[in-house]
Design a protein around this motif. Sequence first.
Motif, PDB file in Angstrom:
ATOM      1  N   VAL A 338      44.489  49.496  22.366  1.00 14.84           N
ATOM      2  CA  VAL A 338      44.105  50.257  20.923  1.00 14.84           C
ATOM      3  C   VAL A 338      42.295  50.735  21.527  1.00 14.84           C
ATOM      4  O   VAL A 338      41.808  49.681  21.719  1.00 14.84           O
ATOM      5  CB  VAL A 338      44.156  49.586  19.969  1.00 14.84           C
ATOM      6  N   THR A 339      42.226  51.831  21.505  1.00 16.23           N
ATOM      7  CA  THR A 339      40.607  52.260  21.931  1.00 16.23           C
ATOM      8  C   THR A 339      40.424  53.669  21.470  1.00 16.23           C
ATOM      9  O   THR A 339      41.432  54.556  21.101  1.00 16.23           O
ATOM     10  CB  THR A 339      40.644  52.405  23.536  1.00 16.23           C
ATOM     11  N   ALA A 340      39.166  53.769  20.886  1.00 14.18           N
ATOM     12  CA  ALA A 340      38.614  55.190  20.673  1.00 14.18           C
ATOM     13  C   ALA A 340      38.351  55.861  21.869  1.00 14.18           C
ATOM     14  O   ALA A 340      37.905  57.141  21.633  1.00 14.18           O
ATOM     15  CB  ALA A 340      37.668  54.938  19.771  1.00 14.18           C
ATOM     16  N   ASP A 341      38.448  55.413  22.994  1.00 13.54           N
ATOM     17  CA  ASP A 341      38.047  56.053  24.123  1.00 13.54           C
ATOM     18  C   ASP A 341      39.245  57.084  24.707  1.00 13.54           C
ATOM     19  O   ASP A 341      40.192  56.598  25.033  1.00 13.54           O
ATOM     20  CB  ASP A 341      37.566  54.822  25.352  1.00 13.54           C
ATOM     21  N   ASN A 356      52.170  48.555  28.225  1.00 14.57           N
ATOM     22  CA  ASN A 356      53.422  49.153  27.740  1.00 14.57           C
ATOM     23  C   ASN A 356      52.989  50.569  27.170  1.00 14.57           C
ATOM     24  O   ASN A 356      53.698  51.475  26.935  1.00 14.57           O
ATOM     25  CB  ASN A 356      53.848  48.163  26.858  1.00 14.57           C
ATOM     26  N   ALA A 357      51.785  50.598  26.388  1.00 11.93           N
ATOM     27  CA  ALA A 357      51.351  51.806  25.526  1.00 11.93           C
ATOM     28  C   ALA A 357      49.672  51.716  25.485  1.00 11.93           C
ATOM     29  O   ALA A 357      49.114  50.710  25.396  1.00 11.93           O
ATOM     30  CB  ALA A 357      52.023  51.834  24.185  1.00 11.93           C
ATOM     31  N   ILE A 358      49.403  52.740  25.244  1.00 10.54           N
ATOM     32  CA  ILE A 358      47.828  53.056  24.856  1.00 10.54           C
ATOM     33  C   ILE A 358      47.722  54.023  23.514  1.00 10.54           C
ATOM     34  O   ILE A 358      48.244  54.924  23.447  1.00 10.54           O
ATOM     35  CB  ILE A 358      46.870  53.858  25.826  1.00 10.54           C
ATOM     36  N   LEU A 359      47.285  53.411  22.560  1.00 11.19           N
ATOM     37  CA  LEU A 359      47.258  54.047  21.107  1.00 11.19           C
ATOM     38  C   LEU A 359      45.552  54.373  20.908  1.00 11.19           C
ATOM     39  O   LEU A 359      44.728  53.310  21.186  1.00 11.19           O
ATOM     40  CB  LEU A 359      47.624  53.089  20.106  1.00 11.19           C
ATOM     41  N   THR A 360      45.485  55.607  20.614  1.00 12.49           N
ATOM     42  CA  THR A 360      43.936  56.194  20.441  1.00 12.49           C
ATOM     43  C   THR A 360      43.529  56.145  18.923  1.00 12.49           C
ATOM     44  O   THR A 360      44.298  56.354  18.276  1.00 12.49           O
ATOM     45  CB  THR A 360      43.791  57.633  21.073  1.00 12.49           C
ATOM     46  N   LYS A 361      42.509  55.378  18.778  1.00  8.04           N
ATOM     47  CA  LYS A 361      41.990  55.463  17.224  1.00  8.04           C
ATOM     48  C   LYS A 361      41.435  56.896  16.828  1.00  8.04           C
ATOM     49  O   LYS A 361      40.954  57.569  17.808  1.00  8.04           O
ATOM     50  CB  LYS A 361      40.887  54.488  17.188  1.00  8.04           C
ATOM     51  N   PRO A 362      41.408  57.209  15.668  1.00  6.80           N
ATOM     52  CA  PRO A 362      42.236  56.557  14.625  1.00  6.80           C
ATOM     53  C   PRO A 362      43.808  56.782  14.836  1.00  6.80           C
ATOM     54  O   PRO A 362      44.173  57.693  15.448  1.00  6.80           O
ATOM     55  CB  PRO A 362      41.679  57.023  13.551  1.00  6.80           C
ATOM     56  N   PHE A 363      44.597  55.913  14.054  1.00  8.05           N
ATOM     57  CA  PHE A 363      45.987  55.953  14.190  1.00  8.05           C
ATOM     58  C   PHE A 363      46.612  55.764  12.862  1.00  8.05           C
ATOM     59  O   PHE A 363      45.852  55.038  11.860  1.00  8.05           O
ATOM     60  CB  PHE A 363      46.218  54.954  15.266  1.00  8.05           C
ATOM     61  N   GLU A 364      47.586  55.971  12.585  1.00 12.36           N
ATOM     62  CA  GLU A 364      48.501  55.737  11.389  1.00 12.36           C
ATOM     63  C   GLU A 364      49.279  54.480  11.448  1.00 12.36           C
ATOM     64  O   GLU A 364      49.557  54.002  12.834  1.00 12.36           O
ATOM     65  CB  GLU A 364      49.591  56.821  11.023  1.00 12.36           C
TER      66      GLU A 364
END
Length: 822
Positions: A338-341, A356-364
């Motif tokens: 989880v990153t804002a980059d 497995n995955a990269i989640l970009t901030k902001p997120f639901e």
Amino acid sequence: MTQEFRNQLEALRQRFITSLPERARHLDNIWGYLRHMNWSLQGFAALQQFVQKQGEAGASYGLPELRAAATQLEDFLAELHELERSFGGQEYARLEEHVKHLSQVMMATAQGIAAKDSLPAPIEKHAYPDADGKLLFLIDPDRTLAALCSAYLRRVGFSVEYFETPQQCMQRLYQESPDAILLDPDFERAGLQALGSLHQIKELVPPNTPIVLMSGRTDVNAKLRALRAGSSDYLIKPLDMNRLIDRLLQIITQHNRTYKVMIVDDDPDMAALESEILRYAGMDVISVHQPLQSLQQAAQFNPDLVILDIHMPDINGMELAVLLRQDPQFLLLPIVFVTADTDTRLHNTIKALGVNAILTKPFEATELIRICEQALTQTSALKSRVARVTQHTQLPQKINRSYFFSALEDEINSSAQGEYTSALYYISIDKLTELSQQLGMVELITLHDQFCQRLDESIGSDEQWIDLSNMVTCILAGKRSAEFHRQRCEQLRRHLNTQPYTAHNQPIALAVNTGIVLLTPLLGSANQALLCAEQAFEGNLAPQEQQNLPDSKLESAIPVLTKIEPDFSHIVFSRDLSLAFQPIISLEDSRIEHFSVLLRLQGEGGEAIAAKQFLSRINKPVQRIELDRWVLQQAVSAIANNSATREQATLFIHLAEDTLQQSTFFSFTANVLRSSRLRGAERLVFMLEENWVLNHLHQTREIARALHDIQCGICLTRAGENPAIVDVMDKLALDYLRLSPSLTNTGNNAALLESLISAATQRGAKVIATQIENSRNLSSLWLQGVRLFEGFFIQPPDEGFHLQNDIIFAKEFVQGNGFSSQ
């Protein structure tokens, strides 16, 4: 207890055999109805289902003749249905012949004059401790098959209640809810109509109760209908009991367990937000704000998933991910960043780690929950696939039979005449036929288990073994002198002869003997090596005249083939040569879409000779170019004439480098493709060996350019044998990279392996691994970015195209449930 269970299985088989006359009369009634009364689709379906059940039973109870007769009739019925042939004339006569043959086999089996195979090996009673106390409801219209399935399930600790119809089960569901339900929907004259009962059953059980369907139907439509009706899984009969138990426990655990998540983030507020979201989703969460403490926390908490931030003090998220994966305990641990980059290059670097995955901030919040659940599902599915692909036994040194023969082929092809060579040991006992008749099959299997256990305890670190049949084993031994192999075999023989064995609860002495063959390319094939080892064993059954040979003659006591140079000048391509297709499998996809083309020469005895055994002896350039053109044409015709492969499949072809340097070859290839019905880019991929590429960089670039101009691909094969290849990757426009087995299996150069995979994936090239030895290797390579696997160990080659790998789910279902990669 093992013997008692064997006796129970044998009693169930005998009960089924006793029912065969009644089943034969039932078959005659169905056939008589169709033949004399009314040829209806409903009656045809009833006949299909009945025959299918007999085939399942024949396979499950070790009755090969029954299974073969039922399979022949089932195939013919399927052919009539698929081709929409009319019922009459020649079709009628052939169908009646098949029905009569099946009826005769059923009666012969009931009379005890048909062959019997060994029943499936008993499962160790304490092999599945998680099964204890779990309640299963089993619904199956066939009581005999249900009894066999129940015996295995109860053996490992499940409590099983059996119901002949869904309606009986639904009455019981008002009183008690099971941990899982097993349902065979193939009720006679109902097709898959029993799926309607599945919806009613689901309304009577808690939402998390798994329902597993099991059926002999293998067509995709049946699977999709079942899965869309709400089943948790779809298993093909005859059932592999170990796989069934593994899958049941996996599904029950998934539905009942609370997943543990560890969040590592130096920002306490962000970690608190993520924790609250995941706790709301029912997960157990801890957060770590000091990244250096996360390894210790992971060891104590044993998380099912880890969420990492990238930019943290002391140690960044990528470094932490590498350290976590180096621990065998966390080899398959799912990791989500989880990153804002939003830097694309950084994201590519992270993906190369196998996360497995990269989640970009902001997120639901829903997106975080979805990605975590998907990562957990992916990892669970991967573990299951890895286990099914590798299928290693519980004995440490015993290996998968397909891999054994693949390794044996490699040893034959790579060995050279000299002082040290590999060898194949053939180990069995004297008078095996007499012993088998004396003990009976059930007791012989028990004795075989003891024999294998004693052998496994004495196997060396450079030896691997398999059992070919009861009391017959083979050992693949590493490179040693002929004298060493002779002494080693004698040591094994004496050791096995002095071990205690029992049969019928009484001590029994075995007369163990051995045979040896030294492995050289002159053997030609694994089958020939096995034949020579067996002949050596049979020769040693005579009085041991060779035991007193002087040392100077010891080596002559071990058979070594004399060199015979075959004449390849008169090969007729269409008569003497054939093609086989080696599947290249993705663990993420149930459909096989990549195949290596293998050339085979038919030997004098009808055996298939591998290309590497004879291509080097075709020393006329013109003949080799003609051969390569013939291979190309035959391969394209094969894939184009098959409706299942015409639209998607890709062929990998290994031709002579001299052929690929002929300017006319590319126009020839383009014409072959244009005249075929193949459409799309990279349907043909041509392979070049690493050593040749390093010595011919300019020619390689020219070949790659010419291949891409005609929409073909290029694959570098045996990659990693020379570390210099990493430095020239930027100069090569590769589409695929096929790793050298020596790099993936030995583990001696992990840095080179990582560099190669990273360089390939960053340039958009897909990586293929071959000859994987064990699940750890497979898992490790998958996590590093390898998505394609090839070899006998994974799935052997065939003359036709088999598009389904070991994953039973339809491709649409796999994708729909998030089993495919990000």
